[in-house]
Write an enzyme that holds these catalytic residues in place. Structure first.
Site, PDB file in Angstrom:
ATOM      1  N   ASP A  86       0.682  -1.085  -0.213  1.00 19.36           N
ATOM      2  CA  ASP A  86       0.095   0.006  -0.084  1.00 19.36           C
ATOM      3  C   ASP A  86       0.968   1.175   0.047  1.00 19.36           C
ATOM      4  O   ASP A  86       1.764   1.545   0.870  1.00 19.36           O
ATOM      5  CB  ASP A  86      -0.910  -0.094   1.472  1.00 19.36           C
ATOM      6  CG  ASP A  86      -1.967   1.087   1.060  1.00 19.36           C
ATOM      7  OD1 ASP A  86      -3.133   0.737   0.519  1.00 19.36           O
ATOM      8  OD2 ASP A  86      -1.579   2.322   1.496  1.00 19.36           O
ATOM      9  N   ASN A  96      -1.588  13.044  -5.203  1.00 21.69           N
ATOM     10  CA  ASN A  96      -2.996  13.558  -6.059  1.00 21.69           C
ATOM     11  C   ASN A  96      -3.392  14.759  -5.867  1.00 21.69           C
ATOM     12  O   ASN A  96      -3.605  15.679  -6.675  1.00 21.69           O
ATOM     13  CB  ASN A  96      -4.039  12.490  -5.769  1.00 21.69           C
ATOM     14  CG  ASN A  96      -4.107  11.297  -6.952  1.00 21.69           C
ATOM     15  OD1 ASN A  96      -3.495  11.526  -7.759  1.00 21.69           O
ATOM     16  ND2 ASN A  96      -4.701  10.116  -6.281  1.00 21.69           N
ATOM     17  N   HIS A 112      -4.333  14.304 -10.544  1.00 17.52           N
ATOM     18  CA  HIS A 112      -4.459  12.883 -10.750  1.00 17.52           C
ATOM     19  C   HIS A 112      -3.515  12.087 -11.919  1.00 17.52           C
ATOM     20  O   HIS A 112      -3.270  10.975 -11.910  1.00 17.52           O
ATOM     21  CB  HIS A 112      -6.169  12.629 -10.905  1.00 17.52           C
ATOM     22  CG  HIS A 112      -6.988  12.625  -9.906  1.00 17.52           C
ATOM     23  ND1 HIS A 112      -6.774  11.683  -8.830  1.00 17.52           N
ATOM     24  CD2 HIS A 112      -7.568  13.676  -9.365  1.00 17.52           C
ATOM     25  CE1 HIS A 112      -7.808  12.104  -7.870  1.00 17.52           C
ATOM     26  NE2 HIS A 112      -8.277  13.405  -8.230  1.00 17.52           N
ATOM     27  N   ASP A 128      -1.712   8.835 -11.756  1.00 18.41           N
ATOM     28  CA  ASP A 128      -1.634   7.625 -12.439  1.00 18.41           C
ATOM     29  C   ASP A 128      -0.357   7.319 -12.861  1.00 18.41           C
ATOM     30  O   ASP A 128       0.012   6.068 -12.934  1.00 18.41           O
ATOM     31  CB  ASP A 128      -2.322   8.105 -13.593  1.00 18.41           C
ATOM     32  CG  ASP A 128      -3.878   8.195 -13.518  1.00 18.41           C
ATOM     33  OD1 ASP A 128      -4.508   7.909 -12.434  1.00 18.41           O
ATOM     34  OD2 ASP A 128      -4.489   8.739 -14.499  1.00 18.41           O
ATOM     35  N   ASP A 132      -4.475   2.519  -4.616  1.00 14.80           N
ATOM     36  CA  ASP A 132      -2.958   2.477  -4.718  1.00 14.80           C
ATOM     37  C   ASP A 132      -2.487   1.007  -3.805  1.00 14.80           C
ATOM     38  O   ASP A 132      -1.402   1.047  -3.168  1.00 14.80           O
ATOM     39  CB  ASP A 132      -2.251   3.609  -3.801  1.00 14.80           C
ATOM     40  CG  ASP A 132      -2.979   3.732  -2.288  1.00 14.80           C
ATOM     41  OD1 ASP A 132      -4.010   3.220  -1.830  1.00 14.80           O
ATOM     42  OD2 ASP A 132      -2.134   4.627  -1.449  1.00 14.80           O
TER      43      ASP A 132
END
Length: 215
Positions: free
Chosen positions: A65, A73, A78, A82, A110
């Site tokens: 994680d 973000n 975003h 990405d 994530d």
């Protein structure tokens, strides 16, 4: 003979159409099994592959994680987030390798998972250090250097009372959450006993072998 040739010639377009139709269906099915952003298998595809692989011998099950991903973000947008997801996927594939029985997947958001053949548990800390260093290495994006942390939990299936993927994932998730609570890094689950569920829906961490990157 002429009648047979004529029949085959007439059926050619139909057979070609069915072939193309089957090819399109296979490609769509393959795409459905892959996460479009990371290119890794989806959770469902991972669970199917991993369940079959566990029957072939001892493995390490990993849950990862990212730490600080929301801040990336929120700060950069975003599109940059990405790119971090894609970079993490690339790091997973690079470290674990392909064609050696390892399977990596994006579970969602994530969070990632991996299954690695590991007959010798002594090798696991080395693997986790390398994976941690690869994921947390700076990621270049349009002239910016981006970094995120990662918490990694691992479970050795040889130490479980049964070869169960859900159980192994739960152990690895417990260890990952324990690593996250201690500031990130990696942790190896060390026992079969379950612990109580946290308010966040994960499991509280148990005692285990832990590391922080190069530790």
């Amino acid at each position: 003979m002429n009648a047979v040739v004529a029949t085959l010639a007439a059926s050619g377009p139909l057979a070609s159409g069915w072939f193309l139709h089957g090819l399109v269906l296979r490609r769509r099915l393959t795409a459905a099994r892959r996460d479009p952003l990371s290119g890794l298998p989806t959770r469902a595809a991972f669970e199917r592959q991993a369940a079959r692989a566990l029957a072939r011998g001892p493995h390490a099950v990993l849950v990862l994680d990212l730490d600080g991903f929301k801040a990336v973000n929120d700060t950069f947008g975003h599109a940059v987030g990405d790119e971090v997801i894609r970079s993490t996927a690339t790091s997973l594939v690079d470290v674990l390798g392909e064609g050696h029985g390892s399977v990596a997947a994006r579970l969602g958001g994530d969070e990632f998972a991996a299954l690695v053949p590991l007959p010798d548990p002594v090798a696991l800390p080395w693997l986790l250090r390398g994976l941690h260093d690869a994921v947390t290495a700076p990621c270049a994006y349009r002239g910016q250097s981006l970094t995120v942390g990662v918490s990694v939990g691992a479970c050795l299936t040889a130490e479980l009372p049964s070869t169960s993927l859900p159980l192994a994932l739960r152990r690895a998730d417990e260890a990952m959450y324990a690593a996250k609570r201690s500031g990130g890094g990696w942790r190896i689950a060390d026992g079969p006993a379950l612990t109580c569920t946290t308010t966040a829906g994960r499991r509280t961490g148990r005692r285990g072998t832990a590391g922080r990157g190069a530790a």
